[in-house]
Design a protein around this motif. Structure first.
Motif, mmCIF file in Angstrom:
data_model
loop_
_atom_site.group_PDB
_atom_site.id
_atom_site.type_symbol
_atom_site.label_atom_id
_atom_site.label_comp_id
_atom_site.label_asym_id
_atom_site.label_seq_id
_atom_site.Cartn_x
_atom_site.Cartn_y
_atom_site.Cartn_z
ATOM 1 N N LYS A 174 0.836 -1.198 0.000
ATOM 2 C CA LYS A 174 0.000 0.000 0.000
ATOM 3 C C LYS A 174 0.871 1.249 0.000
ATOM 4 C CE LYS A 174 -3.729 -2.294 2.367
ATOM 5 N NZ LYS A 174 -4.454 -2.458 3.602
ATOM 6 N N GLY A 175 0.291 2.329 -0.471
ATOM 7 C CA GLY A 175 0.970 3.610 -0.430
ATOM 8 C C GLY A 175 2.092 3.750 -1.435
ATOM 9 N N ARG A 176 2.021 3.046 -2.551
ATOM 10 C CA ARG A 176 3.101 3.098 -3.523
ATOM 11 C C ARG A 176 2.529 3.459 -4.885
ATOM 12 N NH1 ARG A 176 6.173 -2.149 -3.248
ATOM 13 N NH2 ARG A 176 7.976 -1.142 -2.486
ATOM 14 N N GLY A 177 3.124 4.431 -5.519
ATOM 15 C CA GLY A 177 2.714 4.765 -6.873
ATOM 16 C C GLY A 177 1.437 5.576 -6.914
ATOM 17 N N PRO A 178 0.966 5.903 -8.109
ATOM 18 C CA PRO A 178 -0.198 6.772 -8.271
ATOM 19 C C PRO A 178 -1.503 6.017 -8.043
ATOM 20 C CG PRO A 178 0.609 6.071 -10.412
ATOM 21 C CD PRO A 178 1.567 5.524 -9.386
ATOM 22 N N ALA A 179 -2.554 6.794 -7.790
ATOM 23 C CA ALA A 179 -3.886 6.202 -7.703
ATOM 24 C C ALA A 179 -4.415 6.006 -9.119
ATOM 25 C CB ALA A 179 -4.798 7.124 -6.907
ATOM 26 N N GLY A 180 -5.524 5.294 -9.231
ATOM 27 C CA GLY A 180 -6.124 5.062 -10.544
ATOM 28 C C GLY A 180 -6.036 3.601 -10.920
ATOM 29 N N PRO A 181 -6.618 3.269 -12.061
ATOM 30 C CA PRO A 181 -6.645 1.868 -12.467
ATOM 31 C C PRO A 181 -5.254 1.362 -12.874
ATOM 32 C CG PRO A 181 -7.567 3.257 -14.195
ATOM 33 C CD PRO A 181 -7.304 4.141 -13.015
ATOM 34 N N VAL A 182 -5.050 0.079 -12.621
ATOM 35 C CA VAL A 182 -3.802 -0.586 -13.007
ATOM 36 C C VAL A 182 -3.910 -0.966 -14.479
ATOM 37 C CG1 VAL A 182 -2.399 -2.651 -12.662
ATOM 38 C CG2 VAL A 182 -3.366 -1.452 -10.689
ATOM 39 N N ARG A 183 -2.907 -0.621 -15.259
ATOM 40 C CA ARG A 183 -2.907 -0.947 -16.686
ATOM 41 C C ARG A 183 -1.994 -2.139 -16.928
ATOM 42 N NH1 ARG A 183 -1.615 4.344 -16.854
ATOM 43 N NH2 ARG A 183 -3.415 5.668 -16.650
ATOM 44 N N LEU A 184 -2.587 -3.311 -16.953
ATOM 45 C CA LEU A 184 -1.870 -4.559 -17.230
ATOM 46 C C LEU A 184 -2.176 -4.957 -18.669
ATOM 47 C CD1 LEU A 184 -0.277 -7.126 -16.327
ATOM 48 C CD2 LEU A 184 -2.481 -8.067 -15.618
ATOM 49 N N THR A 185 -1.137 -5.090 -19.481
ATOM 50 C CA THR A 185 -1.348 -5.520 -20.866
ATOM 51 C C THR A 185 -0.821 -6.936 -21.033
ATOM 52 O OG1 THR A 185 0.750 -4.536 -21.569
ATOM 53 C CG2 THR A 185 -1.207 -3.189 -21.817
ATOM 54 N N THR A 186 -1.590 -7.742 -21.733
ATOM 55 C CA THR A 186 -1.208 -9.118 -22.016
ATOM 56 C C THR A 186 -1.244 -9.308 -23.524
ATOM 57 O OG1 THR A 186 -2.187 -9.828 -19.925
ATOM 58 C CG2 THR A 186 -1.734 -11.535 -21.535
ATOM 59 N N THR A 187 -0.124 -9.789 -24.069
ATOM 60 C CA THR A 187 -0.023 -9.981 -25.511
ATOM 61 C C THR A 187 0.547 -11.349 -25.836
ATOM 62 O OG1 THR A 187 2.172 -8.960 -25.518
ATOM 63 C CG2 THR A 187 0.316 -7.524 -26.017
ATOM 64 N N PHE A 188 0.193 -11.843 -27.012
ATOM 65 C CA PHE A 188 0.767 -13.079 -27.533
ATOM 66 C C PHE A 188 1.922 -12.687 -28.444
ATOM 67 C CE2 PHE A 188 1.004 -16.431 -30.786
ATOM 68 C CZ PHE A 188 1.302 -17.495 -29.956
ATOM 69 N N GLU A 189 3.088 -13.224 -28.199
ATOM 70 C CA GLU A 189 4.299 -12.845 -28.927
ATOM 71 C C GLU A 189 4.407 -13.620 -30.241
ATOM 72 O OE1 GLU A 189 6.132 -10.354 -28.131
ATOM 73 O OE2 GLU A 189 5.248 -9.994 -26.171
ATOM 74 N N TRP A 190 3.547 -13.302 -31.197
ATOM 75 C CA TRP A 190 3.520 -14.047 -32.460
ATOM 76 C C TRP A 190 4.744 -13.762 -33.314
ATOM 77 C CZ3 TRP A 190 3.506 -11.516 -37.112
ATOM 78 C CH2 TRP A 190 3.181 -10.168 -37.082
ATOM 79 N N ARG A 191 5.341 -12.583 -33.196
ATOM 80 C CA ARG A 191 6.541 -12.289 -33.996
ATOM 81 C C ARG A 191 7.713 -13.167 -33.560
ATOM 82 N NH1 ARG A 191 4.486 -6.995 -33.075
ATOM 83 N NH2 ARG A 191 3.702 -6.076 -34.999
ATOM 84 N N ARG A 192 7.881 -13.319 -32.248
ATOM 85 C CA ARG A 192 8.958 -14.184 -31.765
ATOM 86 C C ARG A 192 8.710 -15.630 -32.165
ATOM 87 N NH1 ARG A 192 10.089 -11.273 -26.278
ATOM 88 N NH2 ARG A 192 8.494 -12.598 -25.429
ATOM 89 N N LEU A 193 7.449 -16.053 -32.125
ATOM 90 C CA LEU A 193 7.121 -17.409 -32.550
ATOM 91 C C LEU A 193 7.418 -17.585 -34.038
ATOM 92 C CD1 LEU A 193 5.956 -20.211 -32.039
ATOM 93 C CD2 LEU A 193 3.683 -19.259 -32.459
ATOM 94 N N LEU A 194 7.059 -16.610 -34.846
ATOM 95 C CA LEU A 194 7.327 -16.683 -36.281
ATOM 96 C C LEU A 194 8.832 -16.766 -36.546
ATOM 97 C CD1 LEU A 194 6.058 -16.645 -39.098
ATOM 98 C CD2 LEU A 194 6.244 -14.151 -39.047
ATOM 99 N N CYS A 195 9.611 -15.943 -35.857
ATOM 100 C CA CYS A 195 11.077 -15.998 -36.005
ATOM 101 C C CYS A 195 11.623 -17.354 -35.565
ATOM 102 C CB CYS A 195 11.739 -14.887 -35.202
ATOM 103 S SG CYS A 195 11.453 -13.246 -35.873
ATOM 104 N N ALA A 196 11.084 -17.894 -34.486
ATOM 105 C CA ALA A 196 11.537 -19.209 -34.013
ATOM 106 C C ALA A 196 11.170 -20.303 -35.012
ATOM 107 C CB ALA A 196 10.928 -19.511 -32.645
ATOM 108 N N LEU A 197 9.979 -20.217 -35.591
ATOM 109 C CA LEU A 197 9.579 -21.195 -36.610
ATOM 110 C C LEU A 197 10.529 -21.168 -37.804
ATOM 111 C CD1 LEU A 197 5.705 -20.718 -36.561
ATOM 112 C CD2 LEU A 197 6.927 -22.829 -36.020
ATOM 113 N N VAL A 198 10.878 -19.968 -38.256
ATOM 114 C CA VAL A 198 11.813 -19.838 -39.379
ATOM 115 C C VAL A 198 13.186 -20.367 -38.986
ATOM 116 C CG1 VAL A 198 13.034 -18.161 -40.834
ATOM 117 C CG2 VAL A 198 10.565 -17.956 -40.485
ATOM 118 N N ALA A 199 13.637 -20.038 -37.767
ATOM 119 C CA ALA A 199 14.957 -20.484 -37.316
ATOM 120 C C ALA A 199 15.031 -21.999 -37.167
ATOM 121 C CB ALA A 199 15.310 -19.816 -35.989
#
Length: 198
Positions: free
Chosen positions: A160-185
């Motif tokens: 508690k008492g850390r950082g600003p008030a307001g909503p937490v912005r958590l982003t979740t993404t699927f790393e398809w570019r890294r998967l594509l590079c790994a598939l090619v590699a």
């Protein structure tokens, strides 16, 4: 007092990296043999290439990355990213856990709970905890908040008492570019070996 900028660091658990990497190299070598000199089993090479990709995603790609203003956790090509100011605490309870200001948690597959860790006190987790706690405090000093935290040496605290008030912005993404590079590699050289072996 001058604030030293924090560079982005990837935090990986050594055993969790090197065992899957060794497994990936071994299965890839078998795949190359299957499609090359033993060109009788191209399906086996494709399957072993997939196992290699699994080992890569499990061991090397699954990591915690701490930057000057963000914390990023990648588990099997799914990346969760949050600003340090939205992190309430980083703790080691049953594995390494990032608790956000709104109570949600982010966990890492690589730094998850284990029976052995329960008995040994999670030494690799504690090392990661110290690094993340240091980065968290530095980010809070730079971007707002006290950065002093309420964690004890075990990483427990109220967040508690850390950082600003307001909503937490958590982003979740699927790393398809890294998967594509790994598939090619992985499959590019196998295809080349298969063509040259004919």
């Amino acid at each position: 007092m001058e604030v030293v900028p924090v560079r982005t660091r990837a935090i990986r658990r050594p055993v969790y990296v090197w065992l899957p990497v060794a497994g990936g190299v071994g299965t890839y070598a078998l795949a190359a043999l299957f499609i090359g000199p033993l060109h009788e089993a191209p399906g086996g090479a494709v399957l072993l290439g997939g196992v290699t990709l699994f080992f890569w995603a499990l061991g090397w790609d699954s990591a915690i990355r701490s930057g000057p203003d963000r914390l990023t956790v990648t588990n099997f090509l799914v990346t969760s990213s949050v600003a340090w100011t939205d992190v309430g605490e980083v703790a080691v309870h049953d594995g390494l856990t990032v608790v956000l200001r709104d109570g949600r948690t982010i966990e890492s597959i690589a730094f998850g709970s284990s029976v052995l860790g329960t008995f040994t006190g999670y030494p690799t987790h504690q090392k990661a905890l110290r690094r993340l706690r240091q980065a968290h405090r530095a980010a809070l000093r730079t971007h707002g908040g006290t950065g002093t935290g309420t964690e004890t040496e075990t990483g427990r605290g109220n967040g508690k008492g850390r950082g600003p008030a307001g909503p937490v912005r958590l982003t979740t993404t699927f790393e398809w570019r890294r998967l594509l590079c790994a598939l090619v590699a992985v499959y590019g050289p196998l295809l080349l070996i298969g063509l040259l072996a004919r």
